[in-house]
Write a protein that holds these residues in place. Sequence first.
Motif, short mmCIF file in Angstrom:
data_model
loop_
_atom_site.label_atom_id
_atom_site.label_comp_id
_atom_site.label_asym_id
_atom_site.label_seq_id
_atom_site.Cartn_x
_atom_site.Cartn_y
_atom_site.Cartn_z
N SER A 140 0.83 -1.21 0.00
CA SER A 140 0.00 0.00 0.00
C SER A 140 0.86 1.25 0.00
O SER A 140 0.52 2.26 -0.65
CB SER A 140 -0.94 0.00 1.21
OG SER A 140 -1.99 -0.92 1.04
N MET A 145 -2.69 0.02 -3.09
CA MET A 145 -3.99 0.03 -2.42
C MET A 145 -4.36 -1.39 -1.98
O MET A 145 -5.43 -1.92 -2.29
CB MET A 145 -5.06 0.62 -3.34
CG MET A 145 -4.78 2.07 -3.73
SD MET A 145 -5.93 2.75 -4.95
CE MET A 145 -7.44 2.85 -3.97
N GLU A 160 -4.77 -6.41 -4.30
CA GLU A 160 -4.17 -5.15 -4.74
C GLU A 160 -5.16 -4.47 -5.67
O GLU A 160 -5.39 -4.93 -6.80
CB GLU A 160 -2.83 -5.40 -5.42
CG GLU A 160 -1.80 -5.97 -4.46
CD GLU A 160 -0.43 -6.20 -5.07
OE1 GLU A 160 0.55 -6.27 -4.32
OE2 GLU A 160 -0.34 -6.31 -6.32
#
Length: 214
Positions: A140, A145, A160
Amino acid sequence: MEDKQKAKNQILHRLKMHGAQTAATLAEQLQVSPMAIRQHLQTLQAEGWVTYREERRPQGRPVKLWQLTERSGNFFPDSHADLMVDLLRGVETVFGAAGLEKLLAERTNRQVQSYTPRLAEVAGSSDWRQRVVVLAQCRSQEGYMAEVIEQPDHSLLLVENHCPINAAARTCQMLCQSELEVFKTLLGPAVSIERIEHIMQGDRRCAYRVMSET
């Protein structure tokens, strides 16, 4: 104006992290009125960031499921995509496929070295689940993310939601294989990891099923 932009950014982030959503669900998550959410969605649709598909339900009218457009990828960071693509093409042109493989092997080694100190803090065969969580945190921080989702069979799903090297990966698909090798090296032989969703194959995200072999 600033509040409106913040709300639109939150909507885009939610759709990126969780996939298609109804306006009512978004309103509940962001704690704003459904009418306000619909206004933001209409604006985002006009700007080309979102679109929707209708889904029939057993009862009542079909609902609109809002989702990101392909163009919305420009909203999220892409780690100097053009430069990376040019460098990869240049390496292959000058040094051939073997040179490119050596470059990717070196990148893999550096990634492992970078993540290892963080994962070492939770080292131990009984802590494999925590190592996956720490790995997601590392990813991240690099713009992937990432999140970890518990599964009913006691495995973990390492997700992801964004690929900041998307353009480079489309040019050199060996990048994706090297990423998987990094995960396998870091988690060790007692843990199996399998990619079950892949952005390069048209999926919304990359997802890996992780489970203990013991």
